[in-house]
Design an enzyme around this catalytic site. Structure first.
Site, short mmCIF file in Angstrom:
data_model
loop_
_atom_site.label_atom_id
_atom_site.label_comp_id
_atom_site.label_asym_id
_atom_site.label_seq_id
_atom_site.Cartn_x
_atom_site.Cartn_y
_atom_site.Cartn_z
N HIS A 86 4.58 4.72 1.32
CA HIS A 86 5.76 4.02 0.78
C HIS A 86 6.76 5.00 0.13
CE1 HIS A 86 7.07 -0.14 0.20
NE2 HIS A 86 7.75 0.31 -0.82
N ASP A 110 13.53 1.38 -0.33
CA ASP A 110 13.77 0.30 0.62
C ASP A 110 13.71 0.87 2.03
OD1 ASP A 110 14.45 -2.29 1.50
OD2 ASP A 110 16.58 -1.77 1.59
N GLY A 111 13.32 0.06 2.98
CA GLY A 111 13.35 0.46 4.38
C GLY A 111 12.05 1.03 4.91
N ASN A 112 10.98 0.96 4.14
CA ASN A 112 9.70 1.50 4.60
C ASN A 112 9.15 0.75 5.81
OD1 ASN A 112 9.01 3.63 2.52
ND2 ASN A 112 9.48 1.88 1.22
N GLY A 113 9.27 -0.56 5.82
CA GLY A 113 8.80 -1.35 6.95
C GLY A 113 9.57 -1.04 8.22
N THR A 139 11.25 1.68 8.89
CA THR A 139 10.97 3.05 9.29
C THR A 139 9.59 3.15 9.94
OG1 THR A 139 12.35 3.88 7.49
CG2 THR A 139 10.83 5.45 8.49
N ARG A 145 8.02 0.82 11.57
CA ARG A 145 8.10 0.22 12.92
C ARG A 145 8.81 1.16 13.89
NH1 ARG A 145 8.74 -4.07 9.54
NH2 ARG A 145 11.01 -4.10 9.68
#
Length: 120
Positions: free
Chosen positions: A42, A46-49, A51, A53
């Site tokens: 993590h 923001d934007g970890n999911g 990135t 994917r």
């Protein structure tokens, strides 16, 4: 558990693993593990999911697979990752990703020779 002071160390370890040991894994498994490990680190606010994917899809597309898209709610994927991590293994999450890749291929009309059996 997220440990911000270890992010650089964890990212270096992930990239080292991906450049070496992970190369022996099937691309679907490697992509799924990259996704799950990255989420665990993590590194961003923001934007970890998104990135993670992208990392998964990059691995798939490098080997000629169509991109992965999930028909499931993100929360279900996160629960699967959390449960797999709790169980000390990501097998359930990898299985979920393999099934989703197969469903993606079926959806767009690409023949799939039961990748789940081939990978697992």
């Amino acid at each position: 558990m997220r440990t911000p002071f270890k992010i650089q160390e964890q990212m270096n370890a992930l990239m080292s693993w991906n450049g070496r040991e992970a190369q022996a894994l099937h691309p679907i498994v490697r992509g799924a593990l990259l996704h799950a490990i990255f989420i665990g680190i993590h590194p961003f606010i923001d934007g970890n999911g998104r990135t993670s994917r992208l990392l998964l899809n990059l691995e798939l597309m490098k080997f000629g697979y169509e991109h992965y898209f999930s028909n499931r709610k993100s929360i279900g994927v996160l629960r699967c990752i959390r449960q797999s991590t709790y169980d000390r293994g990501l097998g359930k999450f990898v299985e979920l990703v393999v099934k989703e890749v197969e469903a993606s291929l079926d959806y767009i009309g690409v023949p799939c020779e039961n990748a789940l059996i081939q990978v697992m």
